[in-house]
Motif scaffolding. Structure first.
Motif, short mmCIF file in Angstrom:
data_model
loop_
_atom_site.label_atom_id
_atom_site.label_comp_id
_atom_site.label_asym_id
_atom_site.label_seq_id
_atom_site.Cartn_x
_atom_site.Cartn_y
_atom_site.Cartn_z
N LEU A 104 17.51 -70.58 69.84
CA LEU A 104 18.25 -70.05 70.99
C LEU A 104 19.55 -69.40 70.54
O LEU A 104 19.94 -68.34 71.06
CB LEU A 104 18.53 -71.18 71.99
CG LEU A 104 19.04 -70.75 73.36
CD1 LEU A 104 17.98 -69.92 74.07
CD2 LEU A 104 19.37 -71.97 74.21
N THR A 105 20.24 -70.00 69.58
CA THR A 105 21.47 -69.40 69.07
C THR A 105 21.20 -68.04 68.45
O THR A 105 21.95 -67.08 68.67
CB THR A 105 22.11 -70.33 68.02
OG1 THR A 105 22.38 -71.60 68.61
CG2 THR A 105 23.41 -69.75 67.49
N ALA A 106 20.12 -67.93 67.68
CA ALA A 106 19.78 -66.65 67.06
C ALA A 106 19.44 -65.59 68.11
O ALA A 106 19.84 -64.42 67.98
CB ALA A 106 18.62 -66.84 66.10
N VAL A 149 26.52 -58.27 57.20
CA VAL A 149 25.35 -59.12 56.98
C VAL A 149 25.79 -60.50 56.49
O VAL A 149 25.30 -61.54 56.97
CB VAL A 149 24.39 -58.46 55.97
CG1 VAL A 149 23.26 -59.42 55.60
CG2 VAL A 149 23.82 -57.17 56.53
N LEU A 150 26.71 -60.52 55.54
CA LEU A 150 27.18 -61.79 55.00
C LEU A 150 27.88 -62.62 56.08
O LEU A 150 27.67 -63.83 56.18
CB LEU A 150 28.13 -61.52 53.83
CG LEU A 150 28.48 -62.71 52.93
CD1 LEU A 150 27.23 -63.27 52.27
CD2 LEU A 150 29.50 -62.29 51.88
N ALA A 153 25.28 -64.02 58.56
CA ALA A 153 24.48 -65.08 57.95
C ALA A 153 25.28 -66.37 57.77
O ALA A 153 24.73 -67.47 57.87
CB ALA A 153 23.95 -64.61 56.59
N ILE A 154 26.58 -66.26 57.51
CA ILE A 154 27.42 -67.45 57.36
C ILE A 154 27.79 -68.04 58.72
O ILE A 154 27.82 -69.26 58.90
CB ILE A 154 28.70 -67.10 56.57
CG1 ILE A 154 28.34 -66.76 55.12
CG2 ILE A 154 29.72 -68.24 56.61
CD1 ILE A 154 29.51 -66.24 54.31
N ALA A 155 28.05 -67.18 59.70
CA ALA A 155 28.49 -67.66 61.00
C ALA A 155 27.39 -68.38 61.77
O ALA A 155 27.67 -69.34 62.50
CB ALA A 155 29.03 -66.48 61.84
N LEU A 156 26.15 -67.94 61.60
CA LEU A 156 25.08 -68.51 62.42
C LEU A 156 24.84 -70.00 62.17
O LEU A 156 24.69 -70.76 63.14
CB LEU A 156 23.79 -67.71 62.23
CG LEU A 156 22.85 -67.77 63.44
CD1 LEU A 156 23.48 -67.10 64.64
CD2 LEU A 156 21.53 -67.09 63.13
N PRO A 157 24.77 -70.48 60.92
CA PRO A 157 24.62 -71.93 60.74
C PRO A 157 25.76 -72.74 61.36
O PRO A 157 25.53 -73.82 61.91
CB PRO A 157 24.60 -72.10 59.21
CG PRO A 157 24.10 -70.79 58.70
CD PRO A 157 24.67 -69.77 59.63
N CYS A 158 26.98 -72.21 61.29
CA CYS A 158 28.12 -72.90 61.92
C CYS A 158 27.94 -72.95 63.44
O CYS A 158 28.21 -73.98 64.08
CB CYS A 158 29.42 -72.20 61.56
SG CYS A 158 29.76 -72.10 59.79
N GLY A 210 20.47 -65.16 60.75
CA GLY A 210 21.67 -64.35 60.74
C GLY A 210 21.51 -63.11 59.88
O GLY A 210 21.94 -62.01 60.27
N ALA A 211 20.89 -63.27 58.71
CA ALA A 211 20.66 -62.12 57.84
C ALA A 211 19.72 -61.12 58.50
O ALA A 211 19.91 -59.89 58.40
CB ALA A 211 20.09 -62.58 56.50
N ILE A 212 18.70 -61.61 59.21
CA ILE A 212 17.77 -60.72 59.91
C ILE A 212 18.49 -59.93 60.99
O ILE A 212 18.32 -58.71 61.11
CB ILE A 212 16.61 -61.53 60.51
CG1 ILE A 212 15.69 -62.06 59.40
CG2 ILE A 212 15.80 -60.68 61.50
CD1 ILE A 212 14.62 -63.01 59.90
N ILE A 213 19.29 -60.61 61.80
CA ILE A 213 20.00 -59.94 62.90
C ILE A 213 20.87 -58.81 62.38
O ILE A 213 20.81 -57.67 62.88
CB ILE A 213 20.85 -60.97 63.67
CG1 ILE A 213 19.95 -61.95 64.42
CG2 ILE A 213 21.79 -60.26 64.66
CD1 ILE A 213 20.69 -63.14 64.99
N ALA A 214 21.70 -59.10 61.39
CA ALA A 214 22.63 -58.10 60.89
C ALA A 214 21.90 -56.97 60.16
O ALA A 214 22.28 -55.79 60.29
CB ALA A 214 23.66 -58.75 59.97
#
Length: 264
Positions: A104-106, A149-150, A153-158, A210-214
């Motif tokens: 859901l977050t993604a 992208v970086l 990808a870092i923000a999404l796990p947080c 996160g990497a996919i989204i960006a």
């Protein structure tokens, strides 16, 4: 009809190849180039983390809090019928931490961050800022795309950690009011149902999301042609394709996890 099928197939293959070439460049500038003295623009990445991460906390928290409440409300009649209303804590805890929180977050971030990145890169493309970077001997992938992208990808796990906490609190709120489950018992059962390997699995796949989204957003931003109309079209396509790829990636992660790790 055969001609149309051929044109569609060629356009799809060209689209996929362009995306993979962009992914190759992003991976090169992220993983290999730093060892050759080409530093990642960490300050720009930090700015993007604030933009796509911290500003998304309210909407992510609200959405997952409500989802936690909905799960508890939906399961309450069945649990009351079987005389185990306290099990709502286990159900909400497992559902949120394993699948719903990260997915859901993604999906929310694909609209919140993905659309923003695609529109920004697309506007730069239309106004020829990307060409200006190339004429200044600055690689647009290194200068613009890698930090975004970086950062995503870092923000999404947080954000997933925050989403998991908000979803559990939403279930706690409903379980306490509707099912009369004590908060202490609810939290005890929740912690008992959450495993460390599940949290690691959730964080790993959220990093990939996160990497996919960006990456998809940057790809569509670079593709923009035709002014403001093109920006709107590619932004919409970016969000749609990000959601599809996120769901497919979640299917792959879930299959691998339940086939090889759940049995351990």
């Amino acid at each position: 009809m055969i001609g149309n099928i051929g044109k569609t197939t060629i356009s799809i293959l060209k689209e996929v190849s362009n995306f993979f070439f962009l992914m190759r460049d992003i991976l090169y500038w992220t993983v290999i180039a730093p060892f050759k003295g080409k530093r990642i623009r960490l300050k720009s990445a930090a700015v993007q983390v604030v933009r796509v991460g911290i500003r998304a906390i309210p909407i992510i928290s609200l959405v997952t809090f409500l989802i936690g409440m909905i799960l508890a409300v939906a399961m309450s009649p069945l649990l009351i019928r079987f005389g185990v209303p306290s099990w709502v804590a286990r159900i909400v805890g497992i559902a949120i931490t394993r699948e719903i929180g990260a997915l859901l977050t993604a999906l929310v971030m694909s609209g919140f961050a993905g659309a923003s990145i695609a529109a920004e890169i697309g506007t730069m493309n239309v106004s020829e800022e990307l060409i200006a970077l190339e004429t200044s001997a600055l690689n647009p992938v290194h200068f613009l795309l890698v930090p975004r992208v970086l950062a995503t990808a870092i923000a999404l796990p947080c954000l997933v950690i925050i989403a998991d906490i908000a979803g559990i609190l939403g279930g706690l709120f409903t379980g306490t009011l509707m099912l009369k489950v004590s908060p202490a018992l609810y939290m005890q059962l929740t912690f008992a149902s959450i495993e460390v390997r599940v949290l690691i699995y959730s964080l790993v796949k959220s990093f990939t999301f996160g990497a996919i989204i960006a990456s998809v957003a940057c790809h569509h931003g670079i593709k923009v042609r035709g002014g403001a109309e093109g920006v709107g079209k590619e932004t919409t396509d970016s969000v749609v394709r990000s959601m599809i790829l996120i769901i497919l990636a979640n299917l792959v992660f879930s299959t691998i996890y339940y086939m090889y790790f759940e049995a351990l």
